[in-house]
Design a protein around this motif. Structure first.
Motif, PDB file in Angstrom:
ATOM      1  N   LEU A   1      55.586  27.779  46.721  1.00 40.71           N
ATOM      2  CA  LEU A   1      54.990  27.185  45.534  1.00 40.71           C
ATOM      3  C   LEU A   1      56.021  26.396  44.729  1.00 40.71           C
ATOM      4  CD1 LEU A   1      52.659  30.130  44.498  1.00 40.71           C
ATOM      5  CD2 LEU A   1      51.945  27.896  45.352  1.00 40.71           C
TER       6      LEU A   1
ATOM      7  N   ARG B   1      50.598  25.851  40.190  1.00 43.28           N
ATOM      8  CA  ARG B   1      50.057  27.194  40.385  1.00 43.28           C
ATOM      9  C   ARG B   1      50.973  28.255  39.764  1.00 43.28           C
ATOM     10  NH1 ARG B   1      45.529  27.839  43.126  1.00 43.28           N
ATOM     11  NH2 ARG B   1      44.766  26.213  44.518  1.00 43.28           N
TER      12      ARG B   1
ATOM     13  N   GLN C   1      50.149  31.027  49.100  1.00 39.95           N
ATOM     14  CA  GLN C   1      49.706  31.644  47.857  1.00 39.95           C
ATOM     15  C   GLN C   1      50.127  33.106  47.864  1.00 39.95           C
ATOM     16  OE1 GLN C   1      45.479  30.703  47.922  1.00 39.95           O
ATOM     17  NE2 GLN C   1      45.814  29.165  46.363  1.00 39.95           N
TER      18      GLN C   1
END
Length: 504
Positions: free
Chosen positions: A191, A274, A19
């Motif tokens: 991601l 995301r 993240q």
């Protein structure tokens, strides 16, 4: 408060694997401040949907600089004498409204989550006016299309600013932010890999499930179910499921035709995970076996993609990918009889302004690929440098589209009549065959990585997959759902590349 923060950490930047961390967002803002120099910078986030039961998604530029995913926020930077200050303006708490649209963060929680000093959004105009006092320049990250009959929200905002501060020069920061976004961090690449992995599962299911008599929207529904079931936010763009003649429309997304035996389907679908987009295309036969004509076109497109991949190497000029793919397509179209020669042209102008265009673009009219990231067409660093380098994330997607009415679309000239006579039989033979093959790639210090590896793309591989029995949507993939569980106390598992996939 601890419960609130843990819940919100799933939506905002947290210091965990895979993240984007608060420190990385701060570094992005610092890099932008250095590029812009002294003055004032403003960007505004997405506004709340007019109807509070519609989904909200943050604007990519605002997401890139803040990681903040609440509506009606603004970001203000002032830079004077080497001192840079950032302030985030957010919606205040409103219990009556929150009953309908959900809990708001408020300034205190927003500041704790982002690391940016935060204030109530109602204070933004006053703070901006104060910041502009004595400042000659203000940069805005906004959609400044300028012109047209209707002003968008950003244009109205800038118009009002010019009226209040006529002496301030307002400049766009879009190019500066795009250049920064073009180089992806390790967290961003992770991601993107996960968005691609979720998308590949959806592609496999669709190829297994399709059969004559289904509607395109049934395939679309299965794909988008697989996205959401595995933790994706939503489709990264309108899903393209085009069969038969629809396979020759590049961005067809009506997805409403009953597929027939003998059709080929172009399925261009990708998940947003995301905030980050995948973009994958596969072309496959409804009956499970390509016709000779479909296979012949497929071979040319796949060879073009392979040529581009051979030129996709660390430090190489990005242009070489496109040039090599186009050369293969040109030679292949000539071999199929769809054009007169790889360098042949046709009349594409008007009687008043005659001009010549390549016959190749009658069948291959788009670029080879593009960057991917917070947008499906995201800036890539090679747009600015021309060189494939670490931090790149891009697609390679050659295609050939033989429209059944192609000959009717040519301008009426003697030269074009000669062309139609020469290629007419081939056009009719390959009519309504559209083939596009698109894969995704990222670049690290180790080289170029084909991240959509493992999804069948050779014609024989696709036919082999489609011979399998479809038993309905698969059970829950606990591994992918676990990707989504990372928070400040539990890192998200990393994507594991299949052992059969190697770096290019």
């Amino acid at each position: 408060m601890r419960r609130i923060l843990l819940g919100l950490s799933l939506l905002l930047a947290t210091p965990v694997s895979a993240q984007v961390t608060a420190a990385e967002y701060a570094a992005r803002r610092g890099a932008l401040a250095k590029v812009l120099g002294e003055g004032v910078f403003v960007t505004r986030g997405a506004t709340a949907p007019v109807l509070d039961y519609l989904s909200f998604f943050q604007l990519p530029g605002f997401e890139y600089l803040t990681g903040y995913r609440e509506a009606d926020a603004s970001l203000l930077m002032t830079s004077t004498g080497g001192e840079v200050r950032w302030t985030l303006f957010v919606q205040g708490k409103n219990p009556a409204q929150e009953v309908w649209s959900g809990r708001r963060y408020g300034a205190r929680v927003a500041s704790e989550l982002t690391g940016i000093p935060a204030r109530d959004a109602r204070e933004f105009d006053t703070a901006l006016d104060s910041a502009l006092a004595g400042k000659p320049t203000m940069h805005v990250l906004a959609n400044l299309s300028e012109g047209g009959d209707t002003l968008n929200g950003d244009e109205r905002f800038v118009q009002a600013l010019r009226a209040r501060h006529p002496g301030v020069a307002i400049a766009s920061a879009n190019a500066a932010v795009a250049r920064l976004r073009g180089t992806k961090s390790a967290a961003e690449l992770e991601l993107i890999r996960k968005a691609v992995a979720v998308s590949m599962d959806a592609h496999r299911e669709a190829m297994l499930a399709v059969e004559p008599g289904m509607n395109e929207f049934e395939i679309q529904a299965l794909v988008e179910y697989m996205f959401r079931r595995n933790g994706a936010d939503r489709p990264a763009y309108a899903s393209i499921v085009g069969s038969g003649e629809n396979s020759t429309t590049l961005h067809y997304n009506k997805d409403d035709r009953f597929v027939k035996a003998g059709d080929v389907v172009v399925m261009d679908v990708g998940a947003q995970y995301r905030g980050y987009a995948a973009d994958i295309t596969r072309s496959f036969p409804v009956s499970g076996t390509f016709t000779p004509e479909q296979r012949a076109v497929y071979r040319v497109v796949r060879d073009a993609q392979a040529a581009a991949e051979r030129n996709a190497t660390l430090g190489a000029p990005a242009r070489a990918m496109s040039d090599s793919a186009r050369a293969v397509i040109a030679a292949g179209l000539a071999r199929l009889g769809l054009i007169e020669s790889p360098t042949a042209t046709y009349d594409c102008g008007t009687p008043e302004q005659p001009r010549q265009c390549s016959q190749v673009q009658l069948y291959y009219m788009h670029g080879l690929g593009h960057g991917i990231g917070l947008e499906v067409h995201d800036p890539d660093q090679y747009y600015f440098t021309g060189i494939i380098a670490p931090g790149s994330a891009f697609t390679i997607e050659p295609g050939i589209y033989v429209r059944g009415n192609l000959l009717d679309l040519l301008p009426r000239t003697a030269r074009n009549a000669q062309l139609a006579a020469k290629v007419g039989d081939a056009v009719r033979r390959y009519a309504d065959v559209g083939i596009r093959i698109e894969d995704d790639y990222v670049v690290t210090e180790e080289g170029v990585e084909w991240i959509s590896c493992g999804l069948p793309r050779e014609a024989d591989e696709i036919e082999a997959l489609m011979r399998g029995d479809y038993r309905g949507a698969p059970p829950r993939d606990a591994g992918k759902v676990d990707w989504y569980k990372g928070d400040g106390t539990r890192p998200a598992p990393r994507y594991q590349r299949p052992s059969s996939c190697v770096k290019m």
